[in-house]
Design an enzyme around this catalytic site. Structure first.
Site, PDB file in Angstrom:
ATOM      1  N   ALA A 293      61.087  48.413 110.317  1.00 56.70           N
ATOM      2  CA  ALA A 293      62.061  49.223 109.559  1.00 56.70           C
ATOM      3  C   ALA A 293      61.629  49.231 108.101  1.00 56.70           C
ATOM      4  O   ALA A 293      62.211  48.553 107.260  1.00 56.70           O
ATOM      5  CB  ALA A 293      63.461  48.642 109.721  1.00 56.70           C
TER       6      ALA A 293
ATOM      7  N   HIS B 230      99.893  46.003  98.109  1.00 57.20           N
ATOM      8  CA  HIS B 230      99.618  44.576  98.281  1.00 57.20           C
ATOM      9  C   HIS B 230      99.930  44.158  99.719  1.00 57.20           C
ATOM     10  O   HIS B 230     100.923  44.638 100.271  1.00 57.20           O
ATOM     11  CB  HIS B 230     100.491  43.771  97.319  1.00 57.20           C
ATOM     12  CG  HIS B 230     100.328  42.294  97.458  1.00 57.20           C
ATOM     13  ND1 HIS B 230      99.209  41.634  96.995  1.00 57.20           N
ATOM     14  CD2 HIS B 230     101.129  41.357  98.025  1.00 57.20           C
ATOM     15  CE1 HIS B 230      99.341  40.344  97.268  1.00 57.20           C
ATOM     16  NE2 HIS B 230     100.501  40.153  97.886  1.00 57.20           N
TER      17      HIS B 230
HETATM   18  P1  NAD Z   1      64.492  50.879 103.383  1.00 56.07           P
HETATM   19  O1  NAD Z   1      63.727  51.658 102.381  1.00 56.07           O
HETATM   20  O2  NAD Z   1      65.935  50.662 103.183  1.00 56.07           O
HETATM   21  O3  NAD Z   1      63.849  49.421 103.513  1.00 56.07           O
HETATM   22  C1  NAD Z   1      62.497  49.209 103.829  1.00 56.07           C
HETATM   23  C2  NAD Z   1      62.111  47.789 103.424  1.00 56.07           C
HETATM   24  O4  NAD Z   1      60.847  47.491 103.996  1.00 56.07           O
HETATM   25  C3  NAD Z   1      61.954  47.632 101.913  1.00 56.07           C
HETATM   26  O5  NAD Z   1      62.730  46.521 101.495  1.00 56.07           O
HETATM   27  C4  NAD Z   1      60.453  47.410 101.723  1.00 56.07           C
HETATM   28  O6  NAD Z   1      60.161  46.547 100.636  1.00 56.07           O
HETATM   29  C5  NAD Z   1      60.058  46.770 103.053  1.00 56.07           C
HETATM   30  N1  NAD Z   1      58.651  46.935 103.451  1.00 56.07           N
HETATM   31  C6  NAD Z   1      57.896  48.055 103.393  1.00 56.07           C
HETATM   32  N2  NAD Z   1      56.670  47.824 103.932  1.00 56.07           N
HETATM   33  C7  NAD Z   1      56.646  46.535 104.359  1.00 56.07           C
HETATM   34  C8  NAD Z   1      55.677  45.706 105.019  1.00 56.07           C
HETATM   35  N3  NAD Z   1      54.474  46.166 105.366  1.00 56.07           N
HETATM   36  N4  NAD Z   1      56.009  44.433 105.314  1.00 56.07           N
HETATM   37  C9  NAD Z   1      57.243  43.960 104.981  1.00 56.07           C
HETATM   38  N5  NAD Z   1      58.197  44.695 104.356  1.00 56.07           N
HETATM   39  C10 NAD Z   1      57.906  45.961 104.063  1.00 56.07           C
HETATM   40  O7  NAD Z   1      64.169  51.572 104.791  1.00 56.07           O
HETATM   41  P2  NAD Z   1      64.896  51.473 106.208  1.00 56.07           P
HETATM   42  O8  NAD Z   1      65.661  50.211 106.315  1.00 56.07           O
HETATM   43  O9  NAD Z   1      63.820  51.767 107.199  1.00 56.07           O
HETATM   44  O10 NAD Z   1      65.911  52.681 106.167  1.00 56.07           O
HETATM   45  C11 NAD Z   1      65.431  54.020 105.993  1.00 56.07           C
HETATM   46  C12 NAD Z   1      66.478  54.896 105.369  1.00 56.07           C
HETATM   47  O11 NAD Z   1      67.509  55.149 106.301  1.00 56.07           O
HETATM   48  C13 NAD Z   1      67.174  54.276 104.154  1.00 56.07           C
HETATM   49  O12 NAD Z   1      66.474  54.537 102.969  1.00 56.07           O
HETATM   50  C14 NAD Z   1      68.492  54.954 104.174  1.00 56.07           C
HETATM   51  O13 NAD Z   1      68.365  56.142 103.432  1.00 56.07           O
HETATM   52  C15 NAD Z   1      68.748  55.280 105.630  1.00 56.07           C
HETATM   53  N6  NAD Z   1      69.735  54.338 106.197  1.00 56.07           N
HETATM   54  C16 NAD Z   1      70.970  54.256 105.623  1.00 56.07           C
HETATM   55  C17 NAD Z   1      71.907  53.380 106.128  1.00 56.07           C
HETATM   56  C18 NAD Z   1      73.260  53.299 105.484  1.00 56.07           C
HETATM   57  O14 NAD Z   1      73.596  54.194 104.727  1.00 56.07           O
HETATM   58  N7  NAD Z   1      74.054  52.277 105.756  1.00 56.07           N
HETATM   59  C19 NAD Z   1      71.610  52.571 107.208  1.00 56.07           C
HETATM   60  C20 NAD Z   1      70.355  52.670 107.771  1.00 56.07           C
HETATM   61  C21 NAD Z   1      69.431  53.575 107.259  1.00 56.07           C
END
Ligand code: NAD
Ligand code: FAD
Length: 465
Positions: free
Chosen positions: A270, A444
């Site tokens: 992810a 409340h």
């Molecule tokens: P994200 O951008 O939230 O997180 C990706 C993470 O992976 C980052 O912290 C990054 O530093 C890390 N990363 C990247 N490459 C890596 C590697 N090789 N090794 C280890 N860590 C690594 O992306 P996501 O969690 O895939 O979600 C994608 C999108 O989906 C989000 O940006 C969001 O827009 C959407 N989303 C939203 C919600 C919500 O609104 N609650 C929930 C799920 C997804």
């Protein structure tokens, strides 16, 4: 080949596309929407809704498990609980079915024509759709691209077998004994926490130096604390490198440069999402891009006349409610209304435990924008409702201009805090001052009182702290 013509053609029936179509139908615009899979898109079928269903099931199961372990401070005890994940998934699928069916019904009610199949541009006004009953040509005056996004794949850890994206993670038929999660962002943490609560041994690998790098450290601390309490192992400044040939070991480069192998039954990757721009004839169009995303202006117009783009395919923040708001606006523009993107904020929620909510500017963002700010922060440990929910970790923080007390941003972290996002967004959109929030009677006992108290604190008048 069958041919139809319409005023508005929308490609993709996710939250962006289907909302655009509903509003267009309401406005009397002759509208066609093309969808290759199910109406509702990522959000309803493999995103927001199924993930929140799984998170809820995991919370319920975790509460019962804690009670069974004699760890319930509420005095609840029970015999050894178990979970049948296939039934949980069937319940989740039922919700998805109700919602996707509902979207279809709403589209039909507005006389929107739904074409099922994969759309491909021939040129800026003509699209060919591969349907079950043959090819169909659609000519349109205006086209909206709402094709959404797809998970990013790591070249050295391709999807397949034990390596899964969020889509597969939301349809597993059993709880994996050991789950490795690559990426401590939205998806990695929402689903990693859920599977830990369902009984998996979870290890999270994050390249940055802290979890949820998008949010400030104060907001993420309570989540990091909870990860530890749930027994989730967190490897920060660690990079997922490859997968062992036997495919049950994830090789990670840890912060000190050493290689570490993590045994896992499933590996959830992810690490972000990319725009869905492949296979629909983007090369036939002359669209400006912003990185890999389609560049749009403040009316969601692309660089080609008569082509709009909305939702994830246009970039961050990739959130369902942004896509919906864009879709609604574009339909109104096509109907001849004077509209442009004038929203004061797009709230965001991370459905971790505890939940994180942000709306508008954080203190650092406000200062970087040149504002002198007053900040009011109120802890849930001083909020009666949070105490009675046994969920005292976290706070509400209000950021306001020092000179006139205009609320610039509100953030919160806490169990159940997601529901406060409506109040935060409304305050910012309505141009509320600290005095407006502080002067509103908040019922409340509710978590919302923490918002009022944070505003009072910003004014130097907090009552309960
Ligand atoms: P994200 O951008 O939230 O997180 C990706 C993470 O992976 C980052 O912290 C990054 O530093 C890390 N990363 C990247 N490459 C890596 C590697 N090789 N090794 C280890 N860590 C690594 O992306 P996501 O969690 O895939 O979600 C994608 C999108 O989906 C989000 O940006 C969001 O827009 C959407 N989303 C939203 C919600 C919500 O609104 N609650 C929930 C799920 C997804
Ligand atoms: P999508 O929802 O991706 O829809 C695009 C649609 O277009 C798809 O149905 C696709 O089949 C169709 N399509 C694409 N190309 C073609 C073509 N050529 N022909 C025909 N059809 C086509 N956001 C939130 O706000 N809150 C959350 O809690 C949240 N949780 C999430 C959890 C997960 C696990 C994931 C993956 C995402 C989550 N998101 C969340 C993000 C949210 O799902 C997206 O921001 C949202 O779905 C984007 O909407 P969209 O209309 O732009 O695209």
């Amino acid at each position: 080949m069958k041919e139809i013509a319409c005023k508005l053609l929308i490609i993709g029936a996710g939250p962006g596309g289907y909302v655009c179509a509903i509003r267009a139908g309401q406005l009397g615009i002759d509208t066609v929407i093309v969808e290759a899979k199910k109406p509702g898109g990522t959000c309803l079928t493999v995103g927001c809704i199924p993930s929140k269903a799984l998170i809820h099931a995991a919370e319920e199961f975790d509460a019962v498990r804690r009670a069974a372990a004699g760890a319930s401070p509420l005095g609840i005890s029970t015999a050894s609980p178990s979970i049948e994940l296939t039934r949980t998934m069937a319940w989740k699928d039922h919700i998805v079915g109700r919602l996707t069916g509902g979207v279809t019904a709403l589209l039909k009610r507005q006389k929107v024509k739904i074409v099922h199949g994969w759309a491909r541009f021939r040129d800026g006004k003509t699209v060919e759709v591969e349907t079950e009953t043959g090819r169909q040509l659609i000519r349109a005056e205006t086209v909206v691209i709402a094709t959404g996004s797809a998970p990013v794949e790591l070249p050295s850890i391709p999807f397949g077998g034990p390596v899964i994206s969020s889509t597969e993670a939301l349809s597993l038929d059993g709880v994996p004994e050991r789950l490795a999660v690559v990426g401590a962002g939205y998806i990695g943490l929402e689903l990693g926490i859920a599977y830990a609560k369902l009984g998996a041994q979870v290890t999270v690998v994050e390249a940055a130096e802290r979890i949820l790098p998008l949010y400030d450290a104060d907001l993420t601390k309570p989540v990091a604390k909870r990860l530890a309490a749930l027994g989730i192992e967190l490897l920060l400044r660690a990079k997922a490198r490859e997968i062992e040939p036997r495919r049950d070991q994830l090789v990670v480069e840890t912060a000190d440069g050493a290689a570490r192998q993590i045994a896992a039954d499933r590996i959830l990757v992810a690490v972000g999402r990319r725009p869905a721009i492949d296979g629909w004839g983007l090369e036939e169009l002359d669209l400006d891009r912003k990185g890999r995303f389609i560049r749009i202006d403040d009316q969601c117009r692309s660089s080609m006349r008569g082509i709009f783009a909305i939702g994830d395919v246009t970039g961050e923040p990739m959130l369902a409610h942004r896509a919906m708001a864009q879709g609604e606006m574009v339909a109104e523009i096509v109907a001849g209304h004077r509209r442009n993107w004038d929203k004061s904020c797009i709230p965001a929620i991370c459905f971790t435990d505890p939940e994180i909510v942000t709306a508008g500017l954080t203190p650092d963002e406000a200062r970087a924008a040149g504002h002198e700010v007053d900040i009011g922060q109120f802890p849930f440990s001083a909020n009666g409702r949070a105490m009675t929910r046994h969920a005292e970790d976290g706070f509400v923080r209000v950021v306001a201009r020092a000179d006139n007390h205009l609320v610039l941003g509100v953030q919160a972290v806490g169990q159940g805090a997601s529901e406060l996002s409506a109040a935060f967004g409304l305050a910012i959109e309505m141009g509320a001052r600290l005095e407006d929030v502080a002067g509103t009677i908040h019922a409340h006992p509710t978590l919302g009182e923490a918002f009022q108290e944070a505003a009072l604190k910003g004014l130097g008048q907090a009552l309960h702290i």
